[in-house]
Design a protein around this motif. Sequence first.
Motif, PDB file in Angstrom:
ATOM      1  N   PHE A 257       0.982  -1.296  -0.076  1.00  0.00           N
ATOM      2  CA  PHE A 257      -0.049   0.053  -0.073  1.00  0.00           C
ATOM      3  C   PHE A 257       0.905   1.346   0.034  1.00  0.00           C
ATOM      4  N   GLN A 258       2.024   1.121   0.989  1.00  0.00           N
ATOM      5  CA  GLN A 258       2.935   2.416   0.770  1.00  0.00           C
ATOM      6  C   GLN A 258       3.438   2.585  -0.567  1.00  0.00           C
ATOM      7  N   GLN A 259       3.845   1.537  -1.080  1.00  0.00           N
ATOM      8  CA  GLN A 259       4.421   1.720  -2.493  1.00  0.00           C
ATOM      9  C   GLN A 259       3.516   2.282  -3.482  1.00  0.00           C
ATOM     10  N   ALA A 260       2.165   1.870  -3.489  1.00  0.00           N
ATOM     11  CA  ALA A 260       1.168   2.322  -4.301  1.00  0.00           C
ATOM     12  C   ALA A 260       1.016   3.831  -3.979  1.00  0.00           C
ATOM     13  N   LEU A 261       1.008   4.187  -2.901  1.00  0.00           N
ATOM     14  CA  LEU A 261       0.767   5.579  -2.490  1.00  0.00           C
ATOM     15  C   LEU A 261       2.144   6.701  -3.252  1.00  0.00           C
ATOM     16  N   HIS A 262       3.079   5.850  -2.875  1.00  0.00           N
ATOM     17  CA  HIS A 262       4.500   6.703  -3.393  1.00  0.00           C
ATOM     18  C   HIS A 262       4.406   6.899  -4.906  1.00  0.00           C
ATOM     19  N   ALA A 263       3.762   5.575  -5.529  1.00  0.00           N
ATOM     20  CA  ALA A 263       3.821   5.598  -6.942  1.00  0.00           C
ATOM     21  C   ALA A 263       2.564   6.271  -7.697  1.00  0.00           C
ATOM     22  N   ASN A 264       1.570   6.386  -6.867  1.00  0.00           N
ATOM     23  CA  ASN A 264       0.453   6.929  -7.384  1.00  0.00           C
ATOM     24  C   ASN A 264      -0.208   5.801  -8.394  1.00  0.00           C
ATOM     25  N   ASP A 265      -0.043   4.649  -7.931  1.00  0.00           N
ATOM     26  CA  ASP A 265      -0.284   3.511  -8.844  1.00  0.00           C
ATOM     27  C   ASP A 265      -0.879   2.164  -8.007  1.00  0.00           C
ATOM     28  N   PHE A 266      -2.099   2.154  -7.864  1.00  0.00           N
ATOM     29  CA  PHE A 266      -2.768   1.026  -7.144  1.00  0.00           C
ATOM     30  C   PHE A 266      -2.974  -0.162  -7.926  1.00  0.00           C
ATOM     31  N   THR A 267      -2.505  -0.338  -8.720  1.00  0.00           N
ATOM     32  CA  THR A 267      -2.662  -1.670  -9.794  1.00  0.00           C
ATOM     33  C   THR A 267      -2.297  -3.083  -8.849  1.00  0.00           C
ATOM     34  N   ASP A 268      -0.997  -2.772  -8.225  1.00  0.00           N
ATOM     35  CA  ASP A 268      -0.577  -3.925  -7.722  1.00  0.00           C
ATOM     36  C   ASP A 268      -1.454  -4.506  -6.427  1.00  0.00           C
ATOM     37  N   PHE A 269      -1.792  -3.070  -5.821  1.00  0.00           N
ATOM     38  CA  PHE A 269      -2.695  -3.269  -4.362  1.00  0.00           C
ATOM     39  C   PHE A 269      -3.721  -4.078  -4.603  1.00  0.00           C
ATOM     40  N   ILE A 270      -4.505  -3.510  -5.751  1.00  0.00           N
ATOM     41  CA  ILE A 270      -5.751  -3.889  -6.019  1.00  0.00           C
ATOM     42  C   ILE A 270      -5.780  -5.589  -6.339  1.00  0.00           C
ATOM     43  N   ASN A 271      -4.713  -5.822  -7.179  1.00  0.00           N
ATOM     44  CA  ASN A 271      -4.603  -7.429  -7.561  1.00  0.00           C
ATOM     45  C   ASN A 271      -4.242  -7.890  -6.194  1.00  0.00           C
ATOM     46  N   LEU A 272      -3.736  -7.299  -5.225  1.00  0.00           N
ATOM     47  CA  LEU A 272      -3.319  -8.283  -4.075  1.00  0.00           C
ATOM     48  C   LEU A 272      -4.608  -8.487  -3.258  1.00  0.00           C
ATOM     49  N   THR A 273      -5.628  -7.491  -3.261  1.00  0.00           N
ATOM     50  CA  THR A 273      -6.711  -7.363  -2.449  1.00  0.00           C
ATOM     51  C   THR A 273      -7.590  -8.604  -2.995  1.00  0.00           C
TER      52      THR A 273
ATOM     53  N   PHE B 160      -7.755  -9.838   1.044  1.00  0.00           N
ATOM     54  CA  PHE B 160      -9.097  -8.697   0.881  1.00  0.00           C
ATOM     55  C   PHE B 160      -9.208  -8.184   2.536  1.00  0.00           C
ATOM     56  N   GLU B 161      -9.684  -9.120   3.509  1.00  0.00           N
ATOM     57  CA  GLU B 161      -9.799  -8.811   4.762  1.00  0.00           C
ATOM     58  C   GLU B 161      -8.772  -7.960   5.320  1.00  0.00           C
ATOM     59  N   LEU B 162      -7.577  -8.089   4.803  1.00  0.00           N
ATOM     60  CA  LEU B 162      -6.333  -7.161   5.742  1.00  0.00           C
ATOM     61  C   LEU B 162      -6.164  -5.961   4.682  1.00  0.00           C
ATOM     62  N   ALA B 163      -6.437  -5.797   3.683  1.00  0.00           N
ATOM     63  CA  ALA B 163      -6.385  -4.798   2.794  1.00  0.00           C
ATOM     64  C   ALA B 163      -7.412  -3.854   2.742  1.00  0.00           C
ATOM     65  N   THR B 164      -8.754  -4.349   3.082  1.00  0.00           N
ATOM     66  CA  THR B 164      -9.829  -3.459   3.135  1.00  0.00           C
ATOM     67  C   THR B 164      -9.670  -2.107   4.123  1.00  0.00           C
ATOM     68  N   PRO B 165      -9.446  -2.707   5.290  1.00  0.00           N
ATOM     69  CA  PRO B 165      -9.228  -1.323   6.413  1.00  0.00           C
ATOM     70  C   PRO B 165      -8.434  -0.297   6.039  1.00  0.00           C
ATOM     71  N   ILE B 166      -7.089  -1.091   5.423  1.00  0.00           N
ATOM     72  CA  ILE B 166      -6.145  -0.138   4.952  1.00  0.00           C
ATOM     73  C   ILE B 166      -6.510   0.824   3.965  1.00  0.00           C
ATOM     74  N   LEU B 167      -7.360   0.035   2.911  1.00  0.00           N
ATOM     75  CA  LEU B 167      -7.623   1.102   1.590  1.00  0.00           C
ATOM     76  C   LEU B 167      -8.695   2.123   1.971  1.00  0.00           C
ATOM     77  N   TRP B 168      -9.575   1.722   2.905  1.00  0.00           N
ATOM     78  CA  TRP B 168     -10.574   2.723   3.273  1.00  0.00           C
ATOM     79  C   TRP B 168     -10.343   3.671   4.677  1.00  0.00           C
ATOM     80  N   ARG B 169      -9.093   3.555   5.140  1.00  0.00           N
ATOM     81  CA  ARG B 169      -9.081   3.880   6.418  1.00  0.00           C
ATOM     82  C   ARG B 169      -8.933   5.645   6.340  1.00  0.00           C
ATOM     83  N   GLU B 170      -8.545   6.160   5.236  1.00  0.00           N
ATOM     84  CA  GLU B 170      -8.386   7.565   4.924  1.00  0.00           C
ATOM     85  C   GLU B 170      -8.708   7.881   3.384  1.00  0.00           C
TER      86      GLU B 170
END
Length: 346
Positions: A16-32, A39-49
Amino acid sequence: MPLIPEILLTIVQLVFQQALHANDFTDFINLTTANKVFFELATPILWRELPSAQPLLHLLPSNVVVRFLDRDLSGDTKWHYKLRRIPLVTDLDRLLTYAPHIRAIRARTRPSLNSSAHLTFDKLFQNNLSIPTFPRLEHLQLTDSSDSLVLYIPSLLHQSLRILELPYYATGLQLAFAHLLAGIPPPLHTLVYVDRPLRMQQFAQSIHLFPLLRNLTVSLLDPVAMQAIVSLPFMHSLEIVIDAAFDATSTHPYTFHSHRPISSLTFAIVDSPLSRRNPAIHDDSLSLRALLRAFPLPCHQLTIVLPHRFQSYFAGPEIKSLEQYLNPSTALSVKIAPTSARRSNA
C-alpha cells in the motif's frame, strides 16, 4: 506452512505504501483480489483515509447511482454521477460494510464533492435517505469554502470524531454547527472553525461543551468567549484568524485570567472577500500593535501570519517594534502565508 497474520499485514502495508508513493494502485488492487485473507487485511487500510467523500457513491449499486469517467476541457479525467433511483435499504449493504473502516476524510486542496457528486448527494438527502454514520470517523478535514459537503456534516459525524477542520467562511457553517450542538458534541481535541463572528454566536456560548480541546483555530470573538477558550484546561495551541479588513485599533481590550500561559498563540491575518474589495482599509502595522495591546494572553510562542501582499510592511525594524508589547519570555516569529494558503473564496 501458512504465514502468520502479522507478516501478512506487514506485506499488505508495504504494498500500500508503495502504491501511494507511485500513485499506482494496480498491484495493491491485485493483492486484495488474490484471496479472502488478503482482502480482509487490505480493506481497512484502503478505506482508512479518503481524499474526498465521492468514493461513498461508488458503494451504491450501479442501478442506483450511474457513474462514469470523462475528460474535461483541460484534459483531466473526473468522475460523473447521476442518481437513477432512491436506494432501498438493501442497496446500502456495501456502504454499511465499508463505513466502519473509514477513519478520516481529508479533502486537502479542493472540494470533496464535484458538481455532479454534489447534485447526487443533494437528491439523496432531499429524499430523507438515512446515510449510515461512520462509527470510527476520527478526522474530517474540508479546506475549500465552496465544499458542499459542509451541508451534510450532521449526517456523517459520530462520537468517535476527534479532529474537525472546517473551511473558512463557508456557506452553511452556522447551520452545520447548530446541528452538531443539537445533540451531544463529539469529544474534539482539534477544531478549525472560522466564520464571521456574528455567525458564530452559538459556538461562542457553547465553548464549555468542548472541554477536551487542545488545538483551536477560530475567529476573534468577544471577550467573554475568548476568556472561555483560554480557560479550557487542555488548551495548547490557539490560532486566531482575523479578517484583513478588520481594524484592531477599534477593538475593545481583552483582560484574561489564565492560570498558565498557553504553548502557542498565532494571529493569522487573512484576506477575505471584504478585504479584497477594500484593500488598505487601515494602517496594518498600527492595527497589529493595537491588537497585541488589546489581547495580552501569556504564551511561550507568538506567531503572526500575514498575507503575501503585507510583506513590505513588516521589515526587520517593524517586527522589532512589536516586541515591546510582549512578555520578555515570549518568542516572536512573523511569517508570510503562501499565496495558495487556506480557503477564503466564499
